[in-house]
Design a protein around this motif. Structure first.
Motif, PDB file in Angstrom:
ATOM      1  N   UNK A 196       0.864  -1.177   0.000  1.00 21.13           N
ATOM      2  CA  UNK A 196       0.000   0.000   0.000  1.00 21.13           C
ATOM      3  C   UNK A 196       0.899   1.225   0.000  1.00 21.13           C
ATOM      4  N   UNK A 197       0.801   2.037  -1.039  1.00 21.72           N
ATOM      5  CA  UNK A 197       1.592   3.260  -1.105  1.00 21.72           C
ATOM      6  C   UNK A 197       0.679   4.457  -1.238  1.00 21.72           C
ATOM      7  N   UNK A 198       0.739   5.324  -0.241  1.00 22.20           N
ATOM      8  CA  UNK A 198      -0.082   6.529  -0.227  1.00 22.20           C
ATOM      9  C   UNK A 198       0.739   7.795  -0.456  1.00 22.20           C
ATOM     10  N   UNK A 199       2.044   7.690  -0.339  1.00 19.22           N
ATOM     11  CA  UNK A 199       2.906   8.862  -0.499  1.00 19.22           C
ATOM     12  C   UNK A 199       4.314   8.383  -0.809  1.00 19.22           C
ATOM     13  N   UNK A 200       5.153   9.326  -1.220  1.00 20.35           N
ATOM     14  CA  UNK A 200       6.550   8.980  -1.444  1.00 20.35           C
ATOM     15  C   UNK A 200       6.883   8.644  -2.879  1.00 20.35           C
ATOM     16  N   UNK A 201       8.178   8.464  -3.123  1.00 22.95           N
ATOM     17  CA  UNK A 201       8.674   8.186  -4.470  1.00 22.95           C
ATOM     18  C   UNK A 201       8.121   6.860  -4.987  1.00 22.95           C
ATOM     19  N   UNK A 252       4.469  -8.682  10.661  1.00 30.66           N
ATOM     20  CA  UNK A 252       5.015  -8.686   9.311  1.00 30.66           C
ATOM     21  C   UNK A 252       4.574  -7.515   8.452  1.00 30.66           C
ATOM     22  N   UNK A 253       3.745  -6.640   8.999  1.00 32.71           N
ATOM     23  CA  UNK A 253       3.336  -5.437   8.270  1.00 32.71           C
ATOM     24  C   UNK A 253       4.279  -4.310   8.682  1.00 32.71           C
ATOM     25  N   UNK A 254       5.084  -3.856   7.750  1.00 28.67           N
ATOM     26  CA  UNK A 254       6.106  -2.851   8.046  1.00 28.67           C
ATOM     27  C   UNK A 254       5.675  -1.499   7.478  1.00 28.67           C
ATOM     28  N   UNK A 255       5.792  -0.465   8.295  1.00 29.38           N
ATOM     29  CA  UNK A 255       5.399   0.882   7.882  1.00 29.38           C
ATOM     30  C   UNK A 255       6.646   1.676   7.524  1.00 29.38           C
ATOM     31  N   UNK A 256       6.695   2.133   6.283  1.00 33.06           N
ATOM     32  CA  UNK A 256       7.801   2.963   5.797  1.00 33.06           C
ATOM     33  C   UNK A 256       7.321   4.407   5.731  1.00 33.06           C
ATOM     34  N   UNK A 257       8.131   5.302   6.247  1.00 38.74           N
ATOM     35  CA  UNK A 257       7.767   6.712   6.276  1.00 38.74           C
ATOM     36  C   UNK A 257       8.577   7.502   5.249  1.00 38.74           C
ATOM     37  N   UNK A 258       7.965   7.804   4.104  1.00 37.94           N
ATOM     38  CA  UNK A 258       8.663   8.640   3.118  1.00 37.94           C
ATOM     39  C   UNK A 258       8.786  10.065   3.634  1.00 37.94           C
ATOM     40  N   UNK A 306       2.627  11.678  10.395  1.00 35.53           N
ATOM     41  CA  UNK A 306       3.769  11.140  11.127  1.00 35.53           C
ATOM     42  C   UNK A 306       4.939  12.116  11.160  1.00 35.53           C
ATOM     43  N   UNK A 307       5.512  12.349  12.326  1.00 30.42           N
ATOM     44  CA  UNK A 307       6.718  13.205  12.395  1.00 30.42           C
ATOM     45  C   UNK A 307       7.906  12.581  11.681  1.00 30.42           C
ATOM     46  N   UNK A 308       7.893  11.263  11.488  1.00 32.92           N
ATOM     47  CA  UNK A 308       8.988  10.609  10.779  1.00 32.92           C
ATOM     48  C   UNK A 308       9.009  10.960   9.300  1.00 32.92           C
ATOM     49  N   UNK A 309       7.905  11.504   8.793  1.00 33.94           N
ATOM     50  CA  UNK A 309       7.835  11.858   7.373  1.00 33.94           C
ATOM     51  C   UNK A 309       8.191  13.307   7.096  1.00 33.94           C
ATOM     52  N   UNK A 310       8.531  14.065   8.125  1.00 34.99           N
ATOM     53  CA  UNK A 310       8.899  15.468   7.912  1.00 34.99           C
ATOM     54  C   UNK A 310      10.300  15.532   7.312  1.00 34.99           C
ATOM     55  N   UNK A 311      10.429  16.252   6.208  1.00 35.46           N
ATOM     56  CA  UNK A 311      11.718  16.421   5.540  1.00 35.46           C
ATOM     57  C   UNK A 311      12.357  17.766   5.839  1.00 35.46           C
ATOM     58  N   UNK A 312      11.544  18.815   5.863  1.00 33.88           N
ATOM     59  CA  UNK A 312      12.133  20.155   5.910  1.00 33.88           C
ATOM     60  C   UNK A 312      11.257  21.126   6.685  1.00 33.88           C
ATOM     61  N   UNK A 329       2.283 -10.633   4.990  1.00 36.23           N
ATOM     62  CA  UNK A 329       3.139  -9.492   5.331  1.00 36.23           C
ATOM     63  C   UNK A 329       2.730  -8.327   4.448  1.00 36.23           C
ATOM     64  N   UNK A 330       3.190  -7.141   4.798  1.00 35.26           N
ATOM     65  CA  UNK A 330       2.804  -5.972   4.014  1.00 35.26           C
ATOM     66  C   UNK A 330       3.870  -4.891   4.061  1.00 35.26           C
ATOM     67  N   UNK A 331       3.936  -4.149   2.964  1.00 37.12           N
ATOM     68  CA  UNK A 331       4.794  -2.980   2.829  1.00 37.12           C
ATOM     69  C   UNK A 331       3.856  -1.785   2.758  1.00 37.12           C
ATOM     70  N   UNK A 332       3.825  -0.978   3.804  1.00 33.28           N
ATOM     71  CA  UNK A 332       2.905   0.159   3.866  1.00 33.28           C
ATOM     72  C   UNK A 332       3.730   1.435   3.823  1.00 33.28           C
ATOM     73  N   UNK A 333       3.538   2.218   2.775  1.00 30.37           N
ATOM     74  CA  UNK A 333       4.315   3.436   2.558  1.00 30.37           C
ATOM     75  C   UNK A 333       3.367   4.620   2.689  1.00 30.37           C
ATOM     76  N   UNK A 334       3.463   5.326   3.780  1.00 26.46           N
ATOM     77  CA  UNK A 334       2.514   6.394   4.039  1.00 26.46           C
ATOM     78  C   UNK A 334       3.096   7.420   5.002  1.00 26.46           C
ATOM     79  N   UNK A 335       2.601   8.648   4.913  1.00 25.82           N
ATOM     80  CA  UNK A 335       2.970   9.661   5.897  1.00 25.82           C
ATOM     81  C   UNK A 335       1.846   9.888   6.898  1.00 25.82           C
ATOM     82  N   UNK A 336       0.794   9.064   6.788  1.00 26.40           N
ATOM     83  CA  UNK A 336      -0.331   9.156   7.727  1.00 26.40           C
ATOM     84  C   UNK A 336      -0.110   8.246   8.933  1.00 26.40           C
ATOM     85  N   UNK A 337      -0.615   8.667  10.081  1.00 24.53           N
ATOM     86  CA  UNK A 337      -0.594   7.800  11.253  1.00 24.53           C
ATOM     87  C   UNK A 337      -1.630   6.697  11.058  1.00 24.53           C
TER      88      UNK A 337
END
Length: 358
Positions: A177-182, A227-233, A265-271, A210-218
């Motif tokens: 599931x990709x909601x944000x990011x490259x 096995x569901x891993x949350x990646x913060x772009x 998510x604060x982990x998704x803040x870049x700048x 298992x799952x790859x979840x790419x999102x900046x949402x909480x």
């Protein structure tokens, strides 16, 4: 032995290996060749000579270098590094090269430490055959601990990486599931057992192993399965306006409360972005440094001309020459047309949030 080592130590134990180590180090600007003192002269003037057991040298370099290239037999390398091993997340990369320069073997920290990539570099220098044995590369599936790493993505729940990695290499159903990011974090097509889902509801209904979840949402904690891993772009920009003398803590509280209230998510803040005249404001600078964020600044005229402001202020315009600071700064830095979060006010600061355009 030199007092300060370079990021990569190339260590040899034999005469032939010493010459090869010097050759490898010469081609890697960040490397240092460490050779026995009795072979240093013929290995070349740029090498570092060591006296005594090689085990002491390896132990020292293991603790201070990001990578080691050991020019020796694999068995010898294993025995030397075994007492040093601590954690896959912090251990340096270790590549082993035989004295003949025929093989460059990624022995330790292939993914996180970068040994796989270093083995390829060393092989290109020596003409060796790179040997990479990590399952993800062998089976051509995504490496769970490397997903998004090139883009600076962060992993929210790394304790689930092992389950995800096992599912990927064992051919079990894996959802994406990709909601944000490259979008180009992996070359399509994905393996047959890895399936993309359009939204969180569809992913939960499918209940993959298992799952790859790419999102900046909480996400609700109850949603995440083993096995569901949350990646913060790194997709969010904070526009911040502040009064003179504001503290870093005041800014931090306002930012954290704003992100939490809007499910981000604060982990998704870049700048962080702001008015140029605030670039040296001590509290703001301290906040940016503490969070390890980029700081971008813009002149008042640029901010005032930015479309998309939702809460302009005549008072702010009179004070600093622009109808807003936090909102247009966030929009400009993100390259966005609209805000995710309009201006939120604290006692001595304001914050707005925009998402970086894909």
């Amino acid at each position: 032995m030199v007092a300060e080592s370079r990021p990569i130590a190339v260590v040899a134990v034999t005469r032939v290996g010493s010459r090869l180590a010097a050759r490898i180090a010469a081609a890697l600007p960040e490397a240092e060749a460490c050779v026995p003192a009795r072979f240093a002269a013929e290995a070349g003037p740029t090498t570092t000579a060591y006296e005594g057991p090689v085990a002491a040298l390896v132990r020292e370099r293991f603790g201070c270098c990001r990578a080691l290239v050991l020019v020796m037999a694999v068995g010898a390398a294993v025995r030397l590094i075994a007492p040093c091993l601590r954690d896959k997340r912090t251990d340096p990369a270790v590549v082993v090269v035989d004295d003949g320069g025929r093989f460059a073997i990624a022995l330790l920290s292939g993914h996180l430490g970068g040994a796989n990539a270093l083995a390829e570099r060393v092989a290109a220098i020596t003409g060796a055959q790179p040997v990479v044995t990590t399952a993800a590369e062998v089976l051509d599936v995504p490496a769970a601990d490397l997903i998004g790493r090139a883009f600076g993505w962060r992993i929210e729940n790394p304790e689930q990486l092992t389950r995800l990695a096992a599912a990927l290499v064992n051919g079990e159903p894996v959802g994406v599931l990709q909601e944000a990011g490259e979008p180009d974090w992996h070359d399509d097509p994905l393996p047959a057992h890895v399936r993309r889902y359009p939204d969180l509801a569809a992913l939960c209904a499918a209940a993959p192993a298992a799952a790859i979840i790419i999102t900046d949402r909480l996400l609700p904690a109850t949603v995440l399965q083993p096995g569901w891993v949350v990646y913060r772009p790194r997709t969010l920009v904070l526009g911040i306006g502040c009064s003179r003398g504001v503290s870093a803590d005041e800014i931090a509280v306002l930012v954290d409360e704003t992100l939490a209230a809007h499910g981000l998510s604060p982990l998704s803040v870049r700048a962080v972005a702001t008015l140029d005249r605030k670039a040296a404001e001590p509290g703001l600078v301290a906040f940016v440094r503490a969070r390890r964020l980029e700081l971008q600044t813009f002149p008042a005229a640029v901010l005032d001309a930015t479309p998309g402001m939702e809460r302009p202020s005549a008072v702010v315009k009179a004070a600093v020459g622009t109808r807003g600071v936090c909102e247009p700064a966030a929009l400009r830095a993100a390259g966005a047309a609209r805000l995710l979060v309009p201006k939120q006010k604290g006692r001595a600061a304001t914050v707005a949030v925009a998402r970086i355009s894909a």
